[in-house]
Design a protein around this motif. Sequence first.
Motif, PDB file in Angstrom:
ATOM      1  N   GLN A 261      39.759  12.634 -14.977  1.00 61.11           N
ATOM      2  CA  GLN A 261      38.758  12.847 -14.436  1.00 61.11           C
ATOM      3  C   GLN A 261      37.725  11.810 -15.038  1.00 61.11           C
ATOM      4  OE1 GLN A 261      37.815  16.338 -17.503  1.00 61.11           O
ATOM      5  NE2 GLN A 261      35.329  16.415 -17.269  1.00 61.11           N
ATOM      6  N   GLU A 262      38.371  10.823 -15.868  1.00 61.75           N
ATOM      7  CA  GLU A 262      37.002   9.513 -15.780  1.00 61.75           C
ATOM      8  C   GLU A 262      37.740   9.126 -15.167  1.00 61.75           C
ATOM      9  OE1 GLU A 262      37.186   6.329 -19.109  1.00 61.75           O
ATOM     10  OE2 GLU A 262      39.385   7.627 -19.355  1.00 61.75           O
ATOM     11  N   THR A 263      38.914   9.025 -14.249  1.00 63.36           N
ATOM     12  CA  THR A 263      38.614   7.696 -12.913  1.00 63.36           C
ATOM     13  C   THR A 263      37.557   8.350 -12.166  1.00 63.36           C
ATOM     14  OG1 THR A 263      41.363   7.344 -13.589  1.00 63.36           O
ATOM     15  CG2 THR A 263      40.153   6.568 -11.541  1.00 63.36           C
ATOM     16  N   MET A 264      37.805   9.457 -11.622  1.00 60.73           N
ATOM     17  CA  MET A 264      37.259   9.783 -10.540  1.00 60.73           C
ATOM     18  C   MET A 264      35.269  10.434 -10.843  1.00 60.73           C
ATOM     19  SD  MET A 264      39.748  12.425  -8.618  1.00 60.73           S
ATOM     20  CE  MET A 264      40.490  13.731  -9.629  1.00 60.73           C
ATOM     21  N   GLY A 265      35.000  10.228 -12.250  1.00 62.82           N
ATOM     22  CA  GLY A 265      34.043  10.444 -12.202  1.00 62.82           C
ATOM     23  C   GLY A 265      33.768  12.286 -11.924  1.00 62.82           C
ATOM     24  N   CYS A 266      34.545  13.133 -12.323  1.00 59.71           N
ATOM     25  CA  CYS A 266      33.973  14.398 -11.746  1.00 59.71           C
ATOM     26  C   CYS A 266      33.467  15.758 -13.313  1.00 59.71           C
ATOM     27  CB  CYS A 266      35.154  14.633 -10.885  1.00 59.71           C
ATOM     28  SG  CYS A 266      36.250  14.939 -11.950  1.00 59.71           S
ATOM     29  N   SER A 267      32.986  16.345 -12.874  1.00 58.16           N
ATOM     30  CA  SER A 267      32.593  17.217 -14.163  1.00 58.16           C
ATOM     31  C   SER A 267      33.836  18.180 -14.061  1.00 58.16           C
ATOM     32  CB  SER A 267      31.759  18.183 -13.703  1.00 58.16           C
ATOM     33  OG  SER A 267      31.934  19.331 -12.153  1.00 58.16           O
ATOM     34  N   GLU A 268      34.297  18.879 -15.277  1.00 61.94           N
ATOM     35  CA  GLU A 268      35.240  19.641 -15.614  1.00 61.94           C
ATOM     36  C   GLU A 268      35.388  20.795 -13.998  1.00 61.94           C
ATOM     37  OE1 GLU A 268      36.924  20.570 -17.375  1.00 61.94           O
ATOM     38  OE2 GLU A 268      36.725  19.446 -18.797  1.00 61.94           O
ATOM     39  N   ALA A 269      34.301  21.776 -13.716  1.00 63.15           N
ATOM     40  CA  ALA A 269      34.471  22.186 -12.514  1.00 63.15           C
ATOM     41  C   ALA A 269      35.657  21.948 -11.584  1.00 63.15           C
ATOM     42  CB  ALA A 269      32.828  22.924 -12.212  1.00 63.15           C
ATOM     43  N   GLU A 270      34.856  20.031 -11.643  1.00 62.16           N
ATOM     44  CA  GLU A 270      34.949  19.812  -9.824  1.00 62.16           C
ATOM     45  C   GLU A 270      36.386  18.957  -9.532  1.00 62.16           C
ATOM     46  OE1 GLU A 270      30.998  17.625  -8.386  1.00 62.16           O
ATOM     47  OE2 GLU A 270      32.228  16.777 -10.256  1.00 62.16           O
ATOM     48  N   LEU A 271      36.668  18.936 -11.084  1.00 66.18           N
ATOM     49  CA  LEU A 271      38.398  18.636 -11.521  1.00 66.18           C
ATOM     50  C   LEU A 271      38.774  19.684 -11.505  1.00 66.18           C
ATOM     51  CD1 LEU A 271      40.800  16.544 -12.432  1.00 66.18           C
ATOM     52  CD2 LEU A 271      40.391  17.690 -14.797  1.00 66.18           C
ATOM     53  N   ARG A 272      38.741  20.969 -11.830  1.00 67.13           N
ATOM     54  CA  ARG A 272      39.312  22.397 -11.084  1.00 67.13           C
ATOM     55  C   ARG A 272      39.725  22.256 -10.116  1.00 67.13           C
ATOM     56  NH1 ARG A 272      36.353  24.699 -15.733  1.00 67.13           N
ATOM     57  NH2 ARG A 272      35.371  25.069 -14.581  1.00 67.13           N
ATOM     58  N   ASP A 273      39.420  22.540  -9.212  1.00 65.29           N
ATOM     59  CA  ASP A 273      39.068  22.407  -7.354  1.00 65.29           C
ATOM     60  C   ASP A 273      40.197  21.349  -6.950  1.00 65.29           C
ATOM     61  OD1 ASP A 273      36.992  24.622  -7.539  1.00 65.29           O
ATOM     62  OD2 ASP A 273      35.408  23.383  -6.622  1.00 65.29           O
ATOM     63  N   ILE A 274      39.661  19.951  -7.129  1.00 65.64           N
ATOM     64  CA  ILE A 274      40.410  19.312  -7.110  1.00 65.64           C
ATOM     65  C   ILE A 274      42.277  19.524  -7.618  1.00 65.64           C
ATOM     66  CG2 ILE A 274      41.064  16.547  -7.155  1.00 65.64           C
ATOM     67  CD1 ILE A 274      38.247  15.704  -7.836  1.00 65.64           C
TER      68      ILE A 274
END
Length: 375
Positions: A261-274
Amino acid sequence: MFHLITTSLIVRCQRVAALPFNLRICSTLSSAENQQTVQALYELSVDIQKVRKFKGWVLHQSPAYAKEVSDLLKDMGASGSIISHILTVHPESVLCHPEQLQAQKELWMTVCPNQKELVGIIEKFPTSFFAPSSHRDNQRQNINYLRSLNLNKRLITKLMASAPQSFSRPTEENKVMVCTLQQAYLDLGGDKANMKIWLQKLLSQNPFALLKPPEDLRQNLLFLRDRGFSSTELLHLISKLKGFIIELNPDSMCQSLAYSQETMGCSEAELRDIILNCPALLYYPEAILAERFAVLLSAGISMSQIMETPTVLELTTQIVNYRIQRLRGHGYDVRTGSLEFLNGTKKNFEMSYGKLQLRRERPHFNPVAPLKGDD
């Protein structure tokens, strides 16, 4: 002098204690090699020096049944080279009593389709076949239990070969884990009609799944639910991860997710999709993820491209570099194009690479160019 004698006795006792129980009760350790065994192995083209180096204690045992083991394998269709290989890598097989081996063969044939395939299994997993006779009752009961679940015979054979520990232990322990898996599948909304297929895939992907504590599965699912994954998403995850959901633990998943999450700079919701697209991010440690992100970014690939096709993170750095070079050779720029050409299995990549070759080699048709005719 007394000290040397004592030391010698201790070493000898340790060697005897290291033998499987079923071999100790019918074999005795001699200070000299059993010349009958050595000669029999020599005639079977076994690498005696290799046996001496790695399992020399076998050559000191009596009685031994090298010829009987060889005859049993030969009757099953094993060639001389295969027999030689089996006895070289697993020489302790010659200490198994012929009656025990015959009983073991009959047991395996209840799930193995034919003797040829059984020979192939013995060649790859000799330790599994030449198991202590004391395990046979548990083996038989576990086979009967798994067959009662209508699991494929080939799957049961695979489990016996690659994870023999799950068959040597009491059936009740395997029942607990199977019931835990089945209940988790149903609780997450899985279709009962498809549960057998789901369980077969899970055990096929990870034959050691039955050996894991059921509590590990519960803790992993609880952790992922706390991270915001719905029941439907969890069912999708464990179906894609198959047996590897049991290999995870909350601490390692927490570290991997935090780093991603820190490396991609994404939100929790975006991380779940990934994660739903690339569940492997759950079990790759931070060091491996850091290396793979670095290689992709150094090749000019943007973070948005990685987030769009996160499964490229499943590829090793060597594979990524190799594929990028091959694609560049055909004029494909991964910095501006889709990473789908870079992604996937070796077979999928070769298919994509073939399409690029055709695209480059196919002559362009000019609809207004004059047609060449006969003079």
